[in-house]
Design an enzyme around this catalytic site. Structure first.
Site, mmCIF file in Angstrom:
data_model
loop_
_atom_site.group_PDB
_atom_site.id
_atom_site.type_symbol
_atom_site.label_atom_id
_atom_site.label_comp_id
_atom_site.label_asym_id
_atom_site.label_seq_id
_atom_site.Cartn_x
_atom_site.Cartn_y
_atom_site.Cartn_z
ATOM 1 C CB SER A 59 -0.875 -0.107 1.295
ATOM 2 O OG SER A 59 -1.648 1.188 1.250
ATOM 3 C CG ASN B 236 6.102 8.249 3.363
ATOM 4 O OD1 ASN B 236 5.130 8.575 3.709
ATOM 5 N ND2 ASN B 236 6.461 7.101 3.791
ATOM 6 C CG ASN C 101 -3.936 -0.143 3.926
ATOM 7 O OD1 ASN C 101 -4.186 0.973 4.659
ATOM 8 N ND2 ASN C 101 -2.605 -0.689 4.295
ATOM 9 C CG ASN D 83 -1.803 2.139 7.551
ATOM 10 O OD1 ASN D 83 -1.188 2.018 8.650
ATOM 11 N ND2 ASN D 83 -1.537 3.057 6.833
ATOM 12 C CB CYS E 20 -0.182 6.007 9.116
ATOM 13 S SG CYS E 20 0.485 7.637 8.412
ATOM 14 C CB ILE F 153 7.999 -3.369 9.776
ATOM 15 C CG1 ILE F 153 9.306 -3.163 8.698
ATOM 16 C CG2 ILE F 153 8.359 -4.381 10.586
ATOM 17 C CD1 ILE F 153 10.395 -2.542 9.307
ATOM 18 N N GLY G 190 7.521 -2.734 -1.901
ATOM 19 C CA GLY G 190 7.066 -1.402 -1.721
ATOM 20 C C GLY G 190 8.010 -0.215 -2.262
HETATM 21 C C1 SIN Z 1 1.494 8.116 4.598
HETATM 22 O O1 SIN Z 1 0.345 8.436 3.836
HETATM 23 O O2 SIN Z 1 1.783 9.129 5.341
HETATM 24 C C2 SIN Z 1 2.024 6.817 4.736
HETATM 25 C C3 SIN Z 1 1.353 5.938 5.047
HETATM 26 C C4 SIN Z 1 1.861 4.788 6.013
HETATM 27 O O3 SIN Z 1 2.936 4.885 6.262
HETATM 28 O O4 SIN Z 1 1.157 3.982 6.636
#
Ligand code: SIN
Length: 308
Positions: free
Chosen positions: A21, A69, A99, A127, A130, A190, A264
């Protein structure tokens, strides 16, 4: 006859190579590069009950062997996902695992009930991990909350349930156990490792969200260690993810105890990798004379020391 098929409790996949995802959009973006018919499943970007605009830019920064990110779960929300993407996704020649992320158990439950209406979906990945939104890791860092949310989702939805957990805790083992006890069919290990990138000359963080989640080859040893620790302690199928970019990486995750893997960050620089890896895995099955992928899973022998 050897077979690449894997079974993770109620989730059956043609092979153990999935895409993670957040690295594959809603699959349309990747159709020119990937033979969907060769991969085990697609996991589209996390959806939330309502639209989210995400975090301030910059949202990504490259680091040594990794990507940091801070997207902040930018997405159009559940109903737009259903209206704009679901029909396309369900027409693909592969399984689709949605997800989802919510702020509380009720939101997870509401989303699961809605998505449970679509028979073509293969499963739900929760999820719980995050690092870039408030409440993002709350569930996945607390065994009781993890148990409660997985159980609540199971109560309203018949789809196989996978809990995606954070590495940003002292030990993932009790949280994985809680997910299994709550009824998770599998766990994904992870999500990203929380980090920060700094522009020291400006005395500023490089990401608009200040901190971010680290992924890519830099995190593979951590991911392997966590997969191995959980596999030896908890009786639940594991989907391993973290820095996979070659067939040897895939094999390392299987031997550490993963029953399947997700590709990923590598999708960003080698978008066709997942289908190539599925082919390469078939070759390894032949050369290793294996009938089933499960023959590799959890075969790490830690008693053999290479020390003199
Ligand atoms: C994000 O959208 O900030 C990343 C998603 C994640 O790490 O679950």
């Amino acid at each position: 006859m050897n077979s690449l098929a894997v079974t993770l409790n109620r989730l059956q996949l043609r092979n153990p190579i999935l895409v993670a995802s957040g690295t594959f959009g809603y699959a349309r973006e990747m159709q020119a590069y990937v033979d969907f018919g060769r991969i085990g499943a697609v996991v589209p970007k996390t959806i939330t009950p309502e639209p989210r605009i995400g975090n301030n830019p910059p949202r990504t920064v490259e680091t040594a062997s990794g990507l940091l990110n801070s997207i902040g779960l930018d997405n159009d929300g559940l109903e737009q996902f259903v209206a704009k993407h679901l029909e396309y996704l369900l027409g693909l020649d592969t399984k689709v695992i949605a997800n989802i992320a919510g702020k509380d158990t009720t939101e997870f439950q509401r989303m699961a009930a809605r998505l449970g209406e679509f028979e073509g979906l293969a499963g739900l990945e929760l999820n719980l991990s995050c690092p870039n939104v408030s409440h993002g890791v709350d569930f996945g860092s607390d065994p009781e909350k993890t148990h409660a949310v997985v159980k609540a989702v199971r109560e309203v939805c018949d789809l196989p349930v996978i809990a995606k957990l954070t590495p940003n805790v002292t030990s993932v083992v009790p949280i994985a156990q809680a997910a299994a006890d709550g009824g998770a069919d599998a766990i994904t290990l992870i999500n990203t490792l929380k980090g920060i990138a700094i522009d020291w000359r400006r005395r500023k963080p490089r990401l608009g969200g200040v901190t971010g989640g680290l992924s890519g080859p830099a995190i593979k040893p951590v991911a392997l260690r966590i997969v191995w620790e959980v596999a030896t302690a908890v009786d639940v199928p594991i989907i391993g993810v973290g820095g996979i970019e070659s067939i040897d990486d895939v094999m390392e995750f299987l031997v550490a105890g993963a029953s399947a893997v997700q590709i990923g960050t590598a999708n960003f620089y080698n978008p066709g990798l997942s289908s190539q890896l599925a082919e390469q895995l078939a070759e390894i099955m032949k050369t290793e004379s294996c009938q089933s992928v499960s023959e590799f899973v959890g075969t790490l022998n830690t008693k053999t020391s290479s020390c003199p």
